[in-house]
Design a protein around this motif. Structure first.
Motif, PDB file in Angstrom:
ATOM      1  N   GLU A 174       0.803  -1.227   0.000  1.00 41.23           N
ATOM      2  CA  GLU A 174       0.000   0.000   0.000  1.00 41.23           C
ATOM      3  C   GLU A 174       0.832   1.272   0.000  1.00 41.23           C
ATOM      4  O   GLU A 174       0.315   2.357   0.266  1.00 41.23           O
ATOM      5  N   GLN A 175       2.115   1.149  -0.284  1.00 38.38           N
ATOM      6  CA  GLN A 175       2.975   2.321  -0.429  1.00 38.38           C
ATOM      7  C   GLN A 175       3.277   2.533  -1.915  1.00 38.38           C
ATOM      8  O   GLN A 175       3.492   1.575  -2.660  1.00 38.38           O
ATOM      9  N   HIS A 176       3.292   3.803  -2.320  1.00 40.46           N
ATOM     10  CA  HIS A 176       3.643   4.110  -3.703  1.00 40.46           C
ATOM     11  C   HIS A 176       5.160   4.178  -3.828  1.00 40.46           C
ATOM     12  O   HIS A 176       5.820   4.968  -3.151  1.00 40.46           O
ATOM     13  N   ILE A 177       5.698   3.339  -4.690  1.00 41.24           N
ATOM     14  CA  ILE A 177       7.142   3.285  -4.905  1.00 41.24           C
ATOM     15  C   ILE A 177       7.459   3.938  -6.241  1.00 41.24           C
ATOM     16  O   ILE A 177       6.877   3.584  -7.269  1.00 41.24           O
ATOM     17  N   ASN A 178       8.391   4.896  -6.242  1.00 42.77           N
ATOM     18  CA  ASN A 178       8.779   5.571  -7.465  1.00 42.77           C
ATOM     19  C   ASN A 178       9.838   4.778  -8.229  1.00 42.77           C
ATOM     20  O   ASN A 178      10.632   4.036  -7.633  1.00 42.77           O
ATOM     21  N   LYS A 179       9.874   4.953  -9.502  1.00 43.15           N
ATOM     22  CA  LYS A 179      10.915   4.354 -10.332  1.00 43.15           C
ATOM     23  C   LYS A 179      12.292   4.770  -9.811  1.00 43.15           C
ATOM     24  O   LYS A 179      12.562   5.935  -9.572  1.00 43.15           O
TER      25      LYS A 179
END
Length: 471
Positions: free
Chosen positions: A326-331
Motif C-alpha cells: 500500500e505504499q507508492h514506490i517511485n521508479k
C-alpha cells in the motif's frame, strides 16, 4: 567500483528526478533513521515500531556520508519480501537504476554494498545466469565432507590457542576466525592469509567511515590471489572462476571472490555467534537439544528464523512506478529487504514462542533467482564447528551473567558483541585439569577439501550432548 551518471539508467534512458522523500505525504522529519545509536540499540524494536506505523513497507533514511541522508524503503512483511525477491521485472538488482546517486558521495559508506559492480547480485536475466553459473560451478566442487574436514581441523587449532587458559571470548577467539579460515582455503589462499582479512571484512559491512578503505584492502588481496592462481591453479574457487567457460574478466573474478568471502564469512560468524549464545543462555533451547526434540542442524534453522545472520539486505531498485504494501514506490527507489523483520511477521508467525526448528522457509538465505548458492557450506561450517567446539571443551559455561551480554549491531547485521566463557583448562596433551580424556587424534592433512573421509571424533572425548544433559 563504478557508478553511472545519476540521471541515466542501465539502458541509457532518463530517470525521474530523485524525490525529496520516498513516501508521498510523509515529511522528512517523520522518517526514522536506520542507523545511529538509537536504531542500533534495539533494531528489532525499531522494525516493529515501523510496522505498526506504516505496515509491511516503511520509509527510512540511510547514512550516505558526512551530512548526507538518503531515503529508502524497508520491506518488513514476509509476503512483501517474497514479492520483491521473486519478481526482478518489477524490482531489479541493478543499482545503476537508483534515483539518488547524485546525492551519494564517492566515499560513501553505502558504496561497498550498493555501488554497482560486475557481480551476479547486481545483474538480472541472462547476465545474472552467466555470472551466477560460474559461482555455482565453483562451489559445487566442494562437498560437505571436505568442508567438515577443514572445519574440524581449524576448530582444533583455535581451541588449542586458548584451551590452557581456561577462558576465552567465543566471538573474538572463535566465531570471527573459524569461517574466515575455512572460506579463504576454499577460495585458494594459504592458511596464514586469513587473520589479516577478518577485521576489514567485518568492517565493510558496518557502513562505517572506514568501510571503503576496508573494501579496498580486501579487493587488493583478492587481486593478488587471482594473479597467483593464473600461474599455479588448484582445486579452489579462484582457479575455477579463472578457468570457467565462458570466460570471466579479471574484474568479474575478483568481485565474485569478494562477494563469496564477505557473504560467507559475515553470515557464518553471526550464525555461530547466535547459536552459541542461545546454547549458553537459554534453558529452553538447551532443553530441546538435550531432550532430542531438535538436532543441531534443526537448531540452526531456528536461529535463522529468530536471528538471521544478515538482518537487512540492500537492495532492489524499482524498475518503474509501482505499489507495494500500500505504499507508492517511485521508479529508481531503493528497497531494503528486512529479513529479520519478515521472519517474525505476525502474518506468518502469530505465536513467536512456537518452535519452527527444521523449517527452512525462513528468508535468511533469500529466495528467488538470487537465493544464496552457498547456503549448505555455511550450514556445514556452523554445524560442524559448534559440534566440534563443544566436544573439545567439556564444562564450558558463561563467565559473566547472561544479562551482561550485549549486541554488536549495525544497519545490516546484529550479533552478540562478546561471549566470555570459562572451562577447565586443558594441558598441551589434550587433557583437561578437571576431567581426564583421551588425546585428540592427529589432524588429517588437508590437500583438497573433497578428498577422504571426515576426521573421526576421539572415542574418549566427552560428547557435547552429555554436556547439555549435565547442564
Amino acid at each position: 567500483m563504478t557508478t553511472p551518471h545519476p540521471d541515466v539508467s542501465h539502458d541509457g534512458s532518463a530517470l525521474a528526478p530523485p524525490p525529496g522523500c520516498p513516501a508521498h505525504g510523509v515529511s522528512a522529519e517523520g522518517i526514522r533513521r536506520l542507523y545511529g545509536p538509537d536504531a542500533e540499540a534495539n533494531p528489532q524494536g525499531l522494525y516493529e515500531e515501523l510496522r505498526g506505523q506504516y505496515g509491511p513497507v516503511a520509509p527510512v533514511l540511510l547514512h550516505g556520508g558526512a551530512d548526507v541522508e538518503v531515503p529508502a524503503w524497508l520491506v518488513l512483511g514476509y509476503p512483501e519480501n517474497l514479492d520483491v525477491m521473486r519478481t526482478p521485472s518489477r524490482f531489479s538488482r541493478d543499482s545503476r537504476r537508483w534515483n539518488q546517486w547524485d546525492r551519494v558521495p564517492a566515499d560513501s559508506p553505502l558504496n561497498p554494498m550498493v555501488g554497482w559492480q560486475p557481480l551476479c547480485v547486481f545483474a538480472d536475466g541472462e547476465e545474472h545466469e552467466r555470472l551466477r553459473g560460474a559461482v555455482t560451478a565453483g562451489l559445487e566442487q566442494f562437498n560437505r565432507h571436505g568442508v567438515r574436514r577443514y572445519v574440524k581441523r581449524y576448530t582444533e587449532q583455535l581451541v588449542d590457542s586458548f584451551a590452557a587458559k581456561g577462558e576465552a571470548d567465543l566471538i573474538r577467539d572463535y566465531a570471527e576466525k573459524l569461517p574466515m579460515m575455512v572460506v579463504t582455503r576454499l577460495l585458494g589462499m594459504a592458511p596464514g592469509e586469513s587473520p589479516d582479512l577478518v577485521e576489514p571484512t567485518l568492517d565493510l559491512m558496518k557502513g562505517t567511515g572506514t568501510a571503503a578503505a576496508s573494501n579496498d584492502l580486501v579487493t587488493r588481496t583478492l587481486a593478488e590471489l587471482v594473479e597467483r592462481k593464473k600461474k599455479n591453479p588448484g582445486r579452489d574457487l579462484a582457479s575455477s572462476l579463472i578457468g570457467h567457460d565462458p570466460k570471466l574478466t579479471d574484474n568479474e573474478i575478483i568481485e565474485h571472490l569478494r562477494l563469496t568471502l564477505v557473504a560467507a564469512h559475515q553470515g557464518t560468524v553471526n550464525l555461530i555467534a547466535h547459536t552459541l549464545r542461545l546454547m549458553l543462555t537459554d534453558p529452553r533451547f538447551r532443553g530441546s537439544l538435550s531432550g532430542g526434540q531438535m538436532t543441531l542442524p534443526d537448531a540452526l534453522e531456528q536461529v535463522m528464523w529468530d536471528n538471521p545472520s544478515i538482518a537487512v539486505v540492500p537492495g532492489r531498485w524499482a524498475t518503474g512506478n509501482t505499489t507495494l504494501g500500500e505504499q507508492h514506490i517511485n521508479k529508481g527507489d531503493l528497497l531494503l529487504l528486512g529479513i529479520a523483520a519478515a521472519n517474525v511477521d505476525p502474518a506468518i508467525r502469530p505465536n513467536l514462542s512456537a518452535p519452527v526448528h527444521g523449517n527452512r522457509s525462513h528468508l535468511a538465505f533469500s529466495s528467488g533467482p538470487h537465493e544464496c548458492p552457498g547456503a549448505d557450506i555455511g550450514r556445514a561450517i556452523a554445524d560442524t564447528g559448534i559440534d566440534t567446539l563443544m566436544g573439545l571443551l567439556p564444562g564450558l559455561e558463561l563467565a559473566v551473567p547472561a544479562t551482561e551480554l550485549t549486541l554488536d549491531a549495525a544497519w545490516l547485521t546484529q550479533r552478540p558483541a562478546s561471549l566470555p566463557v570459562k572451562f577447565p583448562p586443558r594441558h598441551g596433551d589434550g587433557q583437561s585439569t578437571g576431567e581426564v580424556s583421551q588425546p585428540l587424534p592427529p589432524s588429517v592433512p588437508v590437500d583438497s577439501p573433497s578428498s577422504g573421509p571426515a576426521t573421526a571424533v576421539a572415542p574418549g572425548r566427552r560428547s557435547w550432548w552429555r554436556w547439555l544433559l549435565h547442564r
